[in-house]
Design a protein around this motif. Structure first.
Motif, PDB file in Angstrom:
ATOM      1  N   UNK A  63       0.808  -1.213   0.000  1.00  0.00           N
ATOM      2  CA  UNK A  63       0.000   0.000   0.000  1.00  0.00           C
ATOM      3  C   UNK A  63       0.846   1.270   0.000  1.00  0.00           C
ATOM      4  N   UNK A  64       2.131   1.152   0.328  1.00  0.00           N
ATOM      5  CA  UNK A  64       3.000   2.342   0.329  1.00  0.00           C
ATOM      6  C   UNK A  64       3.585   2.618  -1.051  1.00  0.00           C
ATOM      7  N   UNK A  65       3.707   1.583  -1.894  1.00  0.00           N
ATOM      8  CA  UNK A  65       4.275   1.777  -3.222  1.00  0.00           C
ATOM      9  C   UNK A  65       3.379   2.685  -4.053  1.00  0.00           C
ATOM     10  N   UNK A  66       3.996   3.695  -4.640  1.00  0.00           N
ATOM     11  CA  UNK A  66       3.236   4.645  -5.434  1.00  0.00           C
ATOM     12  C   UNK A  66       2.725   5.830  -4.629  1.00  0.00           C
ATOM     13  N   UNK A  67       3.036   5.865  -3.322  1.00  0.00           N
ATOM     14  CA  UNK A  67       2.669   7.007  -2.486  1.00  0.00           C
ATOM     15  C   UNK A  67       3.896   7.873  -2.239  1.00  0.00           C
ATOM     16  N   UNK A  68       3.708   8.993  -1.526  1.00  0.00           N
ATOM     17  CA  UNK A  68       4.843   9.851  -1.179  1.00  0.00           C
ATOM     18  C   UNK A  68       5.848   9.104  -0.314  1.00  0.00           C
ATOM     19  N   UNK A  69       5.374   8.135   0.456  1.00  0.00           N
ATOM     20  CA  UNK A  69       6.295   7.353   1.285  1.00  0.00           C
ATOM     21  C   UNK A  69       7.271   6.563   0.440  1.00  0.00           C
ATOM     22  N   UNK A  70       6.784   6.013  -0.669  1.00  0.00           N
ATOM     23  CA  UNK A  70       7.619   5.176  -1.530  1.00  0.00           C
ATOM     24  C   UNK A  70       7.153   5.300  -2.976  1.00  0.00           C
ATOM     25  N   UNK A  71       7.608   6.336  -3.681  1.00  0.00           N
ATOM     26  CA  UNK A  71       7.200   6.518  -5.078  1.00  0.00           C
ATOM     27  C   UNK A  71       7.673   5.362  -5.951  1.00  0.00           C
ATOM     28  N   UNK A  72       6.962   5.149  -7.040  1.00  0.00           N
ATOM     29  CA  UNK A  72       7.406   4.148  -8.001  1.00  0.00           C
ATOM     30  C   UNK A  72       8.702   4.599  -8.669  1.00  0.00           C
ATOM     31  N   UNK A  73       9.433   3.644  -9.228  1.00  0.00           N
ATOM     32  CA  UNK A  73      10.748   3.956  -9.797  1.00  0.00           C
ATOM     33  C   UNK A  73      10.664   5.001 -10.899  1.00  0.00           C
ATOM     34  N   UNK A  74       9.597   4.940 -11.713  1.00  0.00           N
ATOM     35  CA  UNK A  74       9.508   5.876 -12.838  1.00  0.00           C
ATOM     36  C   UNK A  74       9.018   7.251 -12.412  1.00  0.00           C
ATOM     37  N   UNK A  75       8.636   7.399 -11.148  1.00  0.00           N
ATOM     38  CA  UNK A  75       8.084   8.675 -10.698  1.00  0.00           C
ATOM     39  C   UNK A  75       9.127   9.634 -10.134  1.00  0.00           C
ATOM     40  N   UNK A  76      10.350   9.172  -9.957  1.00  0.00           N
ATOM     41  CA  UNK A  76      11.413  10.053  -9.469  1.00  0.00           C
ATOM     42  C   UNK A  76      12.659   9.848 -10.332  1.00  0.00           C
ATOM     43  N   UNK A  77      13.516  10.870 -10.428  1.00  0.00           N
ATOM     44  CA  UNK A  77      14.737  10.726 -11.227  1.00  0.00           C
ATOM     45  C   UNK A  77      15.610   9.591 -10.713  1.00  0.00           C
ATOM     46  N   UNK A  78      16.250   8.878 -11.635  1.00  0.00           N
ATOM     47  CA  UNK A  78      17.164   7.795 -11.284  1.00  0.00           C
ATOM     48  C   UNK A  78      18.592   8.252 -11.558  1.00  0.00           C
ATOM     49  N   UNK A  79      19.371   8.357 -10.500  1.00  0.00           N
ATOM     50  CA  UNK A  79      20.761   8.803 -10.626  1.00  0.00           C
ATOM     51  C   UNK A  79      21.647   7.648 -11.069  1.00  0.00           C
ATOM     52  N   UNK A  80      22.648   7.989 -11.867  1.00  0.00           N
ATOM     53  CA  UNK A  80      23.701   7.037 -12.203  1.00  0.00           C
ATOM     54  C   UNK A  80      24.976   7.477 -11.505  1.00  0.00           C
ATOM     55  N   UNK A  81      25.770   6.534 -10.999  1.00  0.00           N
ATOM     56  CA  UNK A  81      26.976   6.921 -10.264  1.00  0.00           C
ATOM     57  C   UNK A  81      28.023   7.546 -11.177  1.00  0.00           C
ATOM     58  N   UNK A  82      28.773   8.514 -10.634  1.00  0.00           N
ATOM     59  CA  UNK A  82      29.908   9.081 -11.368  1.00  0.00           C
ATOM     60  C   UNK A  82      30.949   8.007 -11.609  1.00  0.00           C
ATOM     61  N   UNK A  83      31.244   7.271 -10.550  1.00  0.00           N
ATOM     62  CA  UNK A  83      32.149   6.118 -10.656  1.00  0.00           C
ATOM     63  C   UNK A  83      31.559   4.990  -9.833  1.00  0.00           C
ATOM     64  N   UNK A  84      31.853   3.769 -10.254  1.00  0.00           N
ATOM     65  CA  UNK A  84      31.424   2.583  -9.512  1.00  0.00           C
ATOM     66  C   UNK A  84      32.547   1.564  -9.647  1.00  0.00           C
TER      67      UNK A  84
END
Length: 608
Positions: free
Chosen positions: A534-555
């Motif tokens: 019930x938390x997925x897709x809410x402000x508590x836990x947005x879905x992956x496509x709903x917030x920017x996804x960062x890529x690491x500078x180095x890994x």
């Protein structure tokens, strides 16, 4: 940690090659093989079943100019050395102090930076059986042992920290999910403590110790379900961020004992947490293999970072590479009476007024040029570095000029932004004007320290400025608690419902590709009071496509065993793995002639 000479020189191409240097926009970071700290015999530690290796730093400000001291635990052993960093080779044959414990293992530790001198330091050490020891490794003294009979809590100590700005108060978290506030001047008593409810809210409760004479613990916090894995104080010491095995980040107003905001992991427990230098953002990591960036002001997730292939064990901001520029002149708000009202539990807030800066003028639409640098290490043996930039922080404002600074500048709050729509790469933002903040913000401004002050080299957050007086702290604390008890005396003591401990998540589980269709994975979570689905897709836990996804500078893979330490110092980065090797990575331009000579004299083909 032996590898081939070819790999040590950067010539190996194998995927499992241990990296000895990496390059970012500011230059090359290089592993200093002569600056490795470990057990004196340099033998890799058999880490099976042992608690994570942890590192703490303190500067004792001695006359020699080499005031850095390092403490680290390996298995049943605890070491205290002079830390020479990028300047000189480590001399492992001469520890200032070494302790070997029987029947229990050290799990975490923290120095008091306020009281540290060349002659004496106060070091707190937490243990796997639940005790906390106060020692002075310079005087080689053991002054006190707290929870000695394990009457307060029998579970493992997961995190221990001095309360910022205090010489006597410290906070201890346990795998039971409880936290306790102690005063070094008080005893723990010979019987189990009795508690009285002080305040409770959603999935947390705070109790005072009910006794005729003042004793430890002063407060007992019950937070979430399952283990409380780590906590971190905000830069001004006013707020406390906690991450738990139930997957929740909870941020409290520490003095008011009130919940400010919450966030839920994508799945699994949260293991680590840290604050940005200005207190505006919190980063958490854990068993979802992600790093999650949470806005303190807006109480929402603003970005996630995906680069690790297993659990994220440590997150930390790099105060020295974070860049904030084009700041407005600082304006202070609040009266002396307001300031006095904020002094609770025996702590003087010398810089509280400074931290309550007025927000940036909402009519100025030009964004502050800002880049936050933070890092993460994980059980996948990889180090990731991340940049949090204004296109993520302020997605609806035009970018300012290109950022080239690599120093910490004065920090102000970001400009106000209006809410607006966004595609898959943006999120709806709310205004940062203080008059329209959410109700759970409690009217609090960002808990940042706006003035660039010397940062302590510690595995804890930067402490607030030392107060000018430390007298009568115990009596103020006692009065505050006494008044709090009387205020809530009509409330009955609620017994905590039995916790549902999380099942062990496989250590090397990789989250792989995450999408909104991953909700079936959430059913594997253990049951908590709040259904994760019930938390997925809410402000508590947005879905992956709903917030920017960062890529690491180095890994980069930098160890053979899981990584347990990441600390950013002024001239280097410090990492450690479960084998007990503490590594120093010189920042660009920080490898001097002496270091080069020492490097040349080190055994060929040895990476430490």
């Amino acid at each position: 940690m032996q590898i081939s000479k070819m790999a040590a020189e950067g010539g190996g191409k194998e995927m499992n090659e241990i990296k000895t240097q990496f390059t970012t926009r500011e230059g090359a970071y290089k592993l200093l093989t002569h600056s490795e700290y470990s057990r004196p015999n340099r033998v890799p530690f058999n880490s099976q079943g042992s608690n994570p290796v942890k590192v703490s730093f303190v500067n004792v400000n001695d006359q020699s100019g080499n005031g850095e001291r390092i403490c680290f635990n390996v298995g049943r052993e605890l070491y205290f050395y002079i830390y020479k960093g990028v300047r000189k080779a480590a001399d492992l044959s001469k520890p200032i102090d070494k302790r070997i414990y029987k029947g229990t293992q050290p799990t975490c530790h923290d120095f008091n930076h306020l009281t540290a001198t060349a002659e004496s330091v106060s070091l707190l050490v937490g243990f796997s059986a639940g005790q906390v020891q106060l020692i002075d490794p310079i005087k080689k003294e053991t002054s006190k042992l707290f929870n000695e009979e394990r009457l307060i809590d029998k579970s493992r100590v997961t995190c221990v920290k001095w309360v910022p700005g205090s010489e006597s108060l410290f906070l201890v978290a346990h795998s039971s999910g409880n936290m306790y506030l102690y005063n070094v001047e008080h005893t723990c008593g010979t019987t189990a403590p009795h508690y009285q409810l002080l305040k409770q809210g959603e999935n947390y409760a705070v109790h005072t110790c009910k006794s005729k004479s003042t004793r430890n613990p002063l407060l007992k916090w019950m937070v979430g379900e399952g283990a409380l894995n780590e906590f971190a104080f905000s830069p001004d010491g006013k707020f406390l961020a906690c991450v738990s095995q139930d997957g929740f980040l909870r941020v409290f107003n520490f003095d008011a004992v009130e919940l400010h905001g919450t966030m839920k992991s994508y799945f699994g427990g949260l293991l680590c947490v840290c604050w940005s230098p200005d207190g505006k953002y919190i980063v958490a990591g854990g068993e979802d293999d992600l790093v999650t960036v949470w806005s303190f002001m807006d109480c929402r997730v603003i970005a996630r970072g995906h680069g690790h292939k297993s659990w994220v064990s440590v997150v930390a901001f790099d105060h020295y590479t974070t860049s904030l520029e084009e700041s407005d002149p600082m304006e202070f708000s609040g009266s002396d009476e307001d300031f006095q009202d904020q002094i609770h539990f025996g702590r003087d807030r010398a810089n509280s007024t400074q931290s309550r800066l007025s927000k940036r003028n909402s009519t100025d639409s030009r964004p502050v040029s800002v880049t936050y640098r933070f890092g993460s290490v994980g059980q996948d043996t990889q180090l990731c570095l991340w940049d949090l930039t204004e296109d993520i922080l302020f997605p609806h404002l035009p970018l300012s000029r290109t950022r080239t600074h690599t120093n910490v500048m004065n920090a102000t709050s970001p400009p106000a932004t209006g809410s607006g729509g966004g595609g898959s790469s943006t999120v709806v933002t709310t205004t940062n004007n203080p008059s329209t903040n959410g109700s759970n913000n409690s009217g609090a401004n960002t808990p940042g320290n706006p003035l660039p002050t010397p940062l302590p080299r510690s595995n804890s957050l930067p402490h607030s400025a030392a107060s000018t007086t430390n007298s009568n702290k115990s009596s103020v604390m006692d009065n505050a608690i006494a008044s709090g008890v009387s205020k809530f005396a009509t409330l009955s003591l609620h017994d905590r419902k039995e916790r549902h401990h999380d099942k062990d998540h496989k250590r090397n589980h990789s989250m792989g590709h995450i999408s909104s269709k991953s909700s079936d994975k959430l059913n594997l979570l253990t049951k908590t009071k709040m259904d994760p689905a019930k938390t997925l897709g809410t402000l508590l836990c947005p879905r992956m496509e709903d917030v920017p996804l960062l890529e690491p500078l180095i890994c980069k893979k930098i160890a053979h065993e899981r990584l347990t330490v990441l600390i950013f110092l002024e001239d280097c980065i410090v990492t450690a793995c479960q084998e007990g090797f503490i590594c120093t990575w010189a920042r660009p331009g920080k490898v001097g002639l002496l270091s080069s000579q020492n490097q040349a004299n080190s055994p060929s083909g040895t990476v430490v």
